[in-house]
Scaffold this active site. Structure first.
Site, PDB file in Angstrom:
ATOM      1  N   TYR A   1      -2.634  -1.276  10.085  1.00 24.38           N
ATOM      2  CA  TYR A   1      -2.572  -1.385   8.626  1.00 24.38           C
ATOM      3  C   TYR A   1      -1.165  -1.098   8.116  1.00 24.38           C
ATOM      4  O   TYR A   1      -0.616  -1.849   7.293  1.00 24.38           O
ATOM      5  CB  TYR A   1      -3.581  -0.418   8.010  1.00 24.38           C
ATOM      6  CG  TYR A   1      -3.831  -0.654   6.542  1.00 24.38           C
ATOM      7  CD1 TYR A   1      -4.694  -1.665   6.123  1.00 24.38           C
ATOM      8  CD2 TYR A   1      -3.226   0.129   5.574  1.00 24.38           C
ATOM      9  CE1 TYR A   1      -4.943  -1.891   4.779  1.00 24.38           C
ATOM     10  CE2 TYR A   1      -3.470  -0.088   4.225  1.00 24.38           C
ATOM     11  CZ  TYR A   1      -4.327  -1.097   3.838  1.00 24.38           C
ATOM     12  OH  TYR A   1      -4.555  -1.312   2.498  1.00 24.38           O
TER      13      TYR A   1
ATOM     14  N   SER B   1       0.847  -1.182   0.000  1.00 20.78           N
ATOM     15  CA  SER B   1       0.000   0.000   0.000  1.00 20.78           C
ATOM     16  C   SER B   1       0.885   1.235   0.000  1.00 20.78           C
ATOM     17  O   SER B   1       2.090   1.150   0.279  1.00 20.78           O
ATOM     18  CB  SER B   1      -0.880   0.000   1.263  1.00 20.78           C
ATOM     19  OG  SER B   1      -1.539   1.228   1.450  1.00 20.78           O
TER      20      SER B   1
END
Length: 271
Positions: free
Chosen positions: A152, A139
């Protein structure tokens, strides 16, 4: 990498980026083994694909025995595996102190440990082909780490580190298996909308988290179909890293120029 006639396994293929990757692969003549815990979403993706063989595999990537069994299922249906795309992922809202240990561990299990588990399971099949690739979706938050994303970011930084080290190990061993790590920026998928809220917060804290989710959603602009096309172009060109979107490229550049103070710069830009 010539994808025509190859076989790709794509996790998280029931929607979002996984669906975009599957469609882009099919346009190049790549056969597909699609995996997701969402059987309905898998069926919808399957129905969108034309001209290649498609199998669907209902899979919760946290179930270790199912992950270990998946390579045999795919080989039984397709005869080979040339490409593994570890894309399945989840999100959690809230700060580190708001997210309890069980939810933090659950996110790490899906976003990181499943990547390692499926890579280990499929590596023998990938090494048996003349040209293969492991594609791990990290990401933008595997390059920068904003507040409110401790779990995350921890998982996506781990995916990045695992992928880069594995790539070098395979290169030094003279393997035909390459590794690509993907860093998508703001892609308009359901991952933010479906982010699990913290379970032990006040009503006021829950309202603030919901407002932050809505604000964050405005930055998710690129379509999953376009993102899938960019990712598959990177796979074809055997790129070790693919940055998806201007926000990912800008974030990576600012982090490189200011590895400690980048968040202050980005925060002013977003404001």
């Amino acid at each position: 990498m010539n994808l025509s006639g190859r076989v790709a396994v794509v996790t998280g293929a029931g929607g979002g980026i996984g669906r975009g990757i599957a469609l882009a692969l099919s346009r190049r003549g790549c056969h597909l083994a699609l995996a997701d815990r969402n059987a309905q979403g898998l069926g919808e993706t399957r129905d969108m694909v034309r001209g290649v063989k498609v199998t669907t595999h209902v899979l919760d990537v946290t179930e270790r025995d199912r992950c270990r069994a998946l390579p045999a299922e795919v080989v039984a249906e397709h005869g080979r595996v040339d490409l593994l795309v570890n894309n399945a992922g989840v999100a959690i809202g809230g700060t580190f102190e708001q997210v309890d240990e069980a939810d933090f561990d659950w996110l790490m299990e899906v976003n990181f440990h499943a990547v390692v588990r499926l890579t280990r399971a499929f590596l023998p099949q990938l090494k048996a082909t003349d040209s293969a690739r492991i594609v791990n979706v990290s990401s933008l938050f595997g390059l920068i780490a904003p507040p409110g994303q401790t779990a995350y970011s921890a998982a996506k930084f781990a995916v990045r580190g695992f992928s880069e080290s594995l790539r070098r190990e395979l290169e030094e061993a003279g393997s035909t298996v390459g590794v690509t790590v993907i860093h998508p920026g703001g892609i308009n998928t359901d991952i933010a909308r479906n982010a699990r809220p913290p379970r032990h917060v006040t009503n006021e804290e829950a309202a603030l988290i919901a407002d932050e989710k809505d604000r964050f959603q405005k930055f998710l602009r690129m379509s999953p179909v376009k993102a899938g096309e960019i990712i598959v172009e990177g796979i074809e060109k055997e790129r070790p890293r693919v940055l998806v979107g201007n926000d990912a490229r800008i974030g990576a550049l600012i982090e490189r120029l200011s590895p400690v103070g980048y968040w202050n710069i980005l925060k002013r830009s977003m404001a």
